[in-house]
Design a protein around this motif. Structure first.
Motif, PDB file in Angstrom:
ATOM      1  N   THR A   6       8.647  36.545  33.667  1.00 66.45           N
ATOM      2  CA  THR A   6       8.465  37.911  34.137  1.00 66.45           C
ATOM      3  C   THR A   6       7.771  38.692  33.026  1.00 66.45           C
ATOM      4  O   THR A   6       8.054  38.494  31.841  1.00 66.45           O
ATOM      5  CB  THR A   6       9.831  38.549  34.454  1.00 66.45           C
ATOM      6  OG1 THR A   6      10.416  37.835  35.540  1.00 66.45           O
ATOM      7  CG2 THR A   6       9.691  40.019  34.821  1.00 66.45           C
ATOM      8  N   ALA A  33      16.809  36.263  27.552  1.00 65.40           N
ATOM      9  CA  ALA A  33      17.378  37.071  28.633  1.00 65.40           C
ATOM     10  C   ALA A  33      18.503  37.998  28.156  1.00 65.40           C
ATOM     11  O   ALA A  33      19.402  38.335  28.917  1.00 65.40           O
ATOM     12  CB  ALA A  33      17.872  36.165  29.755  1.00 65.40           C
ATOM     13  N   GLU A  61      17.617  45.930  30.184  1.00 66.84           N
ATOM     14  CA  GLU A  61      18.587  44.853  30.337  1.00 66.84           C
ATOM     15  C   GLU A  61      18.267  43.969  31.541  1.00 66.84           C
ATOM     16  O   GLU A  61      18.348  44.421  32.688  1.00 66.84           O
ATOM     17  CB  GLU A  61      19.984  45.450  30.477  1.00 66.84           C
ATOM     18  CG  GLU A  61      20.293  46.418  29.345  1.00 66.84           C
ATOM     19  CD  GLU A  61      21.754  46.488  28.990  1.00 66.84           C
ATOM     20  OE1 GLU A  61      22.595  45.987  29.757  1.00 66.84           O
ATOM     21  OE2 GLU A  61      22.037  47.064  27.919  1.00 66.84           O
ATOM     22  N   PRO A  62      17.905  42.705  31.279  1.00 67.59           N
ATOM     23  CA  PRO A  62      17.658  41.786  32.392  1.00 67.59           C
ATOM     24  C   PRO A  62      18.969  41.319  33.017  1.00 67.59           C
ATOM     25  O   PRO A  62      19.988  41.195  32.333  1.00 67.59           O
ATOM     26  CB  PRO A  62      16.926  40.617  31.728  1.00 67.59           C
ATOM     27  CG  PRO A  62      17.337  40.656  30.305  1.00 67.59           C
ATOM     28  CD  PRO A  62      17.666  42.084  29.985  1.00 67.59           C
ATOM     29  N   TYR A  63      18.957  41.095  34.318  1.00 66.04           N
ATOM     30  CA  TYR A  63      20.135  40.563  35.005  1.00 66.04           C
ATOM     31  C   TYR A  63      19.665  39.857  36.268  1.00 66.04           C
ATOM     32  O   TYR A  63      18.517  40.008  36.701  1.00 66.04           O
ATOM     33  CB  TYR A  63      21.145  41.671  35.339  1.00 66.04           C
ATOM     34  CG  TYR A  63      20.650  42.709  36.324  1.00 66.04           C
ATOM     35  CD1 TYR A  63      20.960  42.607  37.682  1.00 66.04           C
ATOM     36  CD2 TYR A  63      19.894  43.795  35.897  1.00 66.04           C
ATOM     37  CE1 TYR A  63      20.515  43.557  38.583  1.00 66.04           C
ATOM     38  CE2 TYR A  63      19.445  44.746  36.795  1.00 66.04           C
ATOM     39  CZ  TYR A  63      19.763  44.629  38.136  1.00 66.04           C
ATOM     40  OH  TYR A  63      19.305  45.575  39.028  1.00 66.04           O
ATOM     41  N   LEU A  71      14.608  37.577  37.649  1.00 71.03           N
ATOM     42  CA  LEU A  71      15.234  38.591  36.806  1.00 71.03           C
ATOM     43  C   LEU A  71      14.950  39.983  37.361  1.00 71.03           C
ATOM     44  O   LEU A  71      13.834  40.283  37.783  1.00 71.03           O
ATOM     45  CB  LEU A  71      14.683  38.522  35.373  1.00 71.03           C
ATOM     46  CG  LEU A  71      15.121  37.346  34.502  1.00 71.03           C
ATOM     47  CD1 LEU A  71      14.429  37.415  33.143  1.00 71.03           C
ATOM     48  CD2 LEU A  71      16.630  37.317  34.337  1.00 71.03           C
ATOM     49  N   PHE A  73      15.864  44.248  36.247  1.00 66.57           N
ATOM     50  CA  PHE A  73      16.080  44.979  34.998  1.00 66.57           C
ATOM     51  C   PHE A  73      16.742  46.318  35.266  1.00 66.57           C
ATOM     52  O   PHE A  73      16.509  46.951  36.293  1.00 66.57           O
ATOM     53  CB  PHE A  73      14.742  45.215  34.279  1.00 66.57           C
ATOM     54  CG  PHE A  73      14.127  43.948  33.754  1.00 66.57           C
ATOM     55  CD1 PHE A  73      14.324  43.552  32.449  1.00 66.57           C
ATOM     56  CD2 PHE A  73      13.373  43.139  34.586  1.00 66.57           C
ATOM     57  CE1 PHE A  73      13.781  42.374  31.978  1.00 66.57           C
ATOM     58  CE2 PHE A  73      12.819  41.952  34.126  1.00 66.57           C
ATOM     59  CZ  PHE A  73      13.024  41.566  32.809  1.00 66.57           C
ATOM     60  N   ILE A 116       6.945  46.154  36.220  1.00 69.08           N
ATOM     61  CA  ILE A 116       7.559  44.827  36.209  1.00 69.08           C
ATOM     62  C   ILE A 116       6.773  43.902  37.115  1.00 69.08           C
ATOM     63  O   ILE A 116       6.574  44.185  38.291  1.00 69.08           O
ATOM     64  CB  ILE A 116       9.032  44.898  36.671  1.00 69.08           C
ATOM     65  CG1 ILE A 116       9.821  45.845  35.753  1.00 69.08           C
ATOM     66  CG2 ILE A 116       9.651  43.507  36.691  1.00 69.08           C
ATOM     67  CD1 ILE A 116      11.232  46.129  36.228  1.00 69.08           C
ATOM     68  N   PHE A 125      11.613  36.644  29.161  1.00 67.23           N
ATOM     69  CA  PHE A 125      10.592  37.506  29.748  1.00 67.23           C
ATOM     70  C   PHE A 125       9.655  37.948  28.624  1.00 67.23           C
ATOM     71  O   PHE A 125       9.945  37.758  27.452  1.00 67.23           O
ATOM     72  CB  PHE A 125      11.201  38.698  30.491  1.00 67.23           C
ATOM     73  CG  PHE A 125      12.001  39.639  29.627  1.00 67.23           C
ATOM     74  CD1 PHE A 125      11.424  40.778  29.084  1.00 67.23           C
ATOM     75  CD2 PHE A 125      13.344  39.393  29.364  1.00 67.23           C
ATOM     76  CE1 PHE A 125      12.167  41.655  28.300  1.00 67.23           C
ATOM     77  CE2 PHE A 125      14.089  40.262  28.587  1.00 67.23           C
ATOM     78  CZ  PHE A 125      13.502  41.393  28.050  1.00 67.23           C
TER      79      PHE A 125
END
Length: 197
Positions: A6, A33, A61-63, A71, A73, A116, A125
């Motif tokens: 990403t 990540a 913050e990626p999740y 991913l 964010f 993104i 990323f």
């Protein structure tokens, strides 16, 4: 086979001409990540030289969303000093908000636009940074992001029909090469429908 990463394309602007604000901003960062920290401290991944900025001011913050395969964010405020303005909302210490495809962020005089571009890797990323000499965001009603600082506000041209109190838009900017040499996609004026849910 390696999965594509990403990409976060982050454009930055500060109104002080010739300032050293962005002296430590790299053209590109590949990150695992974990949260990407923004602040003035030496441990910040995006390090900005502003005296009123906290050492860790905010994080991207990626999740992984439930049932998602890519991913996503969020932006989380880590500073007690002031607020961070994100897509029409004002966030304070430890508040966070999910990010969409294009995000407008302002804090301590810095204007930041985060776009993104999704990849399929869940392990890492990439952030690509572009420094803009022109403002990226304007607001009709001043919503200060830091009570101790004032940021010059640009008004839309008269008769533009954009009189909604919380309207945001991008200013047109010509194609400009990024530090890596590839042209940056021009930012276009887009209407925003009030506060995001």
């Amino acid at each position: 086979m390696e999965r594509p990463l990403t990409v976060l394309r982050v454009s930055l602007h500060h109104p002080t001409p010739g300032s050293a604000t962005f002296a430590y901003v790299p053209p590109q960062v590949e990150h695992d990540a974990s949260p990407l920290l923004v602040g003035r401290g030496p441990d910040a991944h995006l390090r900005l030289q502003l005296p009123r900025l906290s050492r860790q001011h905010l994080s991207l913050e990626p999740y992984l969303e439930k049932g998602g395969a890519r991913l996503a964010f969020s932006l989380k405020v880590l500073s007690r000093k002031g607020s961070v303005w994100v897509n029409g909302m004002t966030l304070r210490f430890l508040e966070q908000v999910p990010l969409g495809a294009i995000n407008r962020v302002a804090f301590s005089g810095v204007q930041m636009v985060v776009r993104i571009e999704g990849g399929t890797s869940l392990e890492a990323f990439v952030c690509c940074f572009h420094l803009s000499p022109s403002p990226l965001i304007y607001r009709l009603r001043a919503e200060e992001t830091d009570e101790r600082e004032s940021v010059p506000q640009e008004q839309p041209p008269p008769g533009s029909g954009q009189g909604a109190p919380d309207h945001l838009g991008f200013l047109h900017s010509p194609l400009q090469p990024s530090p890596g040499g590839a042209p940056e996609i021009p930012l276009q004026r887009e209407p925003l429908d009030g506060a995001l849910s």
